[in-house]
Write a protein that holds these residues in place. Structure first.
Motif, PDB file in Angstrom:
ATOM      1  N   ASP A  58      42.473  38.586  33.790  1.00 59.70           N
ATOM      2  CA  ASP A  58      43.383  39.288  34.683  1.00 59.70           C
ATOM      3  C   ASP A  58      43.072  40.766  34.555  1.00 59.70           C
ATOM      4  O   ASP A  58      42.943  41.283  33.445  1.00 59.70           O
ATOM      5  CB  ASP A  58      44.839  39.024  34.297  1.00 59.70           C
ATOM      6  CG  ASP A  58      45.242  37.577  34.565  1.00 59.70           C
ATOM      7  OD1 ASP A  58      44.884  37.062  35.634  1.00 59.70           O
ATOM      8  OD2 ASP A  58      45.908  36.979  33.703  1.00 59.70           O
ATOM      9  N   GLY A  63      45.674  41.728  48.368  1.00 54.90           N
ATOM     10  CA  GLY A  63      46.550  40.570  48.331  1.00 54.90           C
ATOM     11  C   GLY A  63      45.953  39.333  47.699  1.00 54.90           C
ATOM     12  O   GLY A  63      46.604  38.291  47.656  1.00 54.90           O
ATOM     13  N   ALA A  64      44.731  39.426  47.209  1.00 52.94           N
ATOM     14  CA  ALA A  64      44.092  38.259  46.594  1.00 52.94           C
ATOM     15  C   ALA A  64      44.817  37.870  45.315  1.00 52.94           C
ATOM     16  O   ALA A  64      45.098  38.707  44.473  1.00 52.94           O
ATOM     17  CB  ALA A  64      42.630  38.556  46.297  1.00 52.94           C
ATOM     18  N   ARG A  65      45.134  36.590  45.190  1.00 48.51           N
ATOM     19  CA  ARG A  65      45.705  36.075  43.945  1.00 48.51           C
ATOM     20  C   ARG A  65      44.595  35.754  42.954  1.00 48.51           C
ATOM     21  O   ARG A  65      44.757  35.885  41.755  1.00 48.51           O
ATOM     22  CB  ARG A  65      46.530  34.817  44.223  1.00 48.51           C
ATOM     23  CG  ARG A  65      47.765  35.064  45.054  1.00 48.51           C
ATOM     24  CD  ARG A  65      48.555  33.791  45.322  1.00 48.51           C
ATOM     25  NE  ARG A  65      47.776  32.647  45.764  1.00 48.51           N
ATOM     26  CZ  ARG A  65      47.326  32.457  47.004  1.00 48.51           C
ATOM     27  NH1 ARG A  65      47.576  33.335  47.935  1.00 48.51           N
ATOM     28  NH2 ARG A  65      46.630  31.383  47.303  1.00 48.51           N
ATOM     29  N   GLU A  66      43.460  35.293  43.499  1.00 49.28           N
ATOM     30  CA  GLU A  66      42.329  34.909  42.654  1.00 49.28           C
ATOM     31  C   GLU A  66      41.036  35.266  43.374  1.00 49.28           C
ATOM     32  O   GLU A  66      40.899  35.006  44.564  1.00 49.28           O
ATOM     33  CB  GLU A  66      42.363  33.406  42.389  1.00 49.28           C
ATOM     34  CG  GLU A  66      41.181  32.916  41.575  1.00 49.28           C
ATOM     35  CD  GLU A  66      41.182  31.408  41.439  1.00 49.28           C
ATOM     36  OE1 GLU A  66      41.840  30.903  40.523  1.00 49.28           O
ATOM     37  OE2 GLU A  66      40.526  30.749  42.274  1.00 49.28           O
ATOM     38  N   ASP A  85      43.650  44.854  36.307  1.00 48.11           N
ATOM     39  CA  ASP A  85      44.249  45.807  37.235  1.00 48.11           C
ATOM     40  C   ASP A  85      43.113  46.538  37.924  1.00 48.11           C
ATOM     41  O   ASP A  85      42.309  47.191  37.262  1.00 48.11           O
ATOM     42  CB  ASP A  85      45.125  46.820  36.487  1.00 48.11           C
ATOM     43  CG  ASP A  85      46.490  46.265  36.155  1.00 48.11           C
ATOM     44  OD1 ASP A  85      47.069  45.565  37.009  1.00 48.11           O
ATOM     45  OD2 ASP A  85      46.978  46.528  35.045  1.00 48.11           O
ATOM     46  N   ASN A 106      40.953  33.504  46.909  1.00 47.78           N
ATOM     47  CA  ASN A 106      41.908  32.397  47.038  1.00 47.78           C
ATOM     48  C   ASN A 106      41.199  31.119  47.495  1.00 47.78           C
ATOM     49  O   ASN A 106      41.659  30.409  48.379  1.00 47.78           O
ATOM     50  CB  ASN A 106      43.053  32.776  47.986  1.00 47.78           C
ATOM     51  CG  ASN A 106      43.794  34.002  47.512  1.00 47.78           C
ATOM     52  OD1 ASN A 106      43.886  34.280  46.325  1.00 47.78           O
ATOM     53  ND2 ASN A 106      44.318  34.772  48.450  1.00 47.78           N
ATOM     54  N   THR A 143      45.090  41.141  39.215  1.00 49.12           N
ATOM     55  CA  THR A 143      44.299  40.163  39.958  1.00 49.12           C
ATOM     56  C   THR A 143      43.564  39.271  38.971  1.00 49.12           C
ATOM     57  O   THR A 143      43.014  39.748  37.982  1.00 49.12           O
ATOM     58  CB  THR A 143      43.265  40.873  40.865  1.00 49.12           C
ATOM     59  OG1 THR A 143      43.952  41.759  41.743  1.00 49.12           O
ATOM     60  CG2 THR A 143      42.474  39.878  41.674  1.00 49.12           C
ATOM     61  N   LYS A 144      43.565  37.976  39.248  1.00 48.64           N
ATOM     62  CA  LYS A 144      42.847  37.031  38.394  1.00 48.64           C
ATOM     63  C   LYS A 144      41.413  36.918  38.901  1.00 48.64           C
ATOM     64  O   LYS A 144      41.178  36.616  40.068  1.00 48.64           O
ATOM     65  CB  LYS A 144      43.512  35.657  38.429  1.00 48.64           C
ATOM     66  CG  LYS A 144      42.813  34.635  37.557  1.00 48.64           C
ATOM     67  CD  LYS A 144      43.534  33.316  37.599  1.00 48.64           C
ATOM     68  CE  LYS A 144      42.886  32.334  36.646  1.00 48.64           C
ATOM     69  NZ  LYS A 144      43.658  31.090  36.574  1.00 48.64           N
TER      70      LYS A 144
END
Length: 84
Positions: free
Chosen positions: A20, A71-74, A22, A59, A2-3
């Motif tokens: 980034d 599920g977050a990308r950012e 984990d 996000n 995850t960023k």
């Protein structure tokens, strides 16, 4: 992976603008994330010591601390904004 993105004095106290990371399976909400980050060292603990004032965006959408982060990308963390 995850960023995480940090802004304003959160960034200054942690010493980086983004990373980034984990996240462990136990980190399910924004509150869980803040508690986890505070275990990563003194800089994080200092930056997030007043976690109730830290704003969270997933996000690029503002969320409450109890919302799931799956599920977050950012994920962005920042202090309260002031404006004029």
């Amino acid at each position: 992976m995850t960023k995480l993105v940090y802004f304003a004095w959160v960034r200054e106290r942690i010493g980086k603008g983004e990373e980034d990371i984990d996240l462990p399976a136990s980190v399910k909400t924004g509150s869980d994330l803040l508690r986890h980050l505070k275990t990563l060292g003194d800089d994080y603990a200092h930056a997030l010591e007043h976690e109730n004032v830290i704003r969270i965006a997933i996000n690029q959408e503002h969320v409450e601390h109890d919302e799931p982060i799956a599920g977050a990308r950012e994920i962005a963390l920042f202090p309260p904004m002031t404006g004029g």
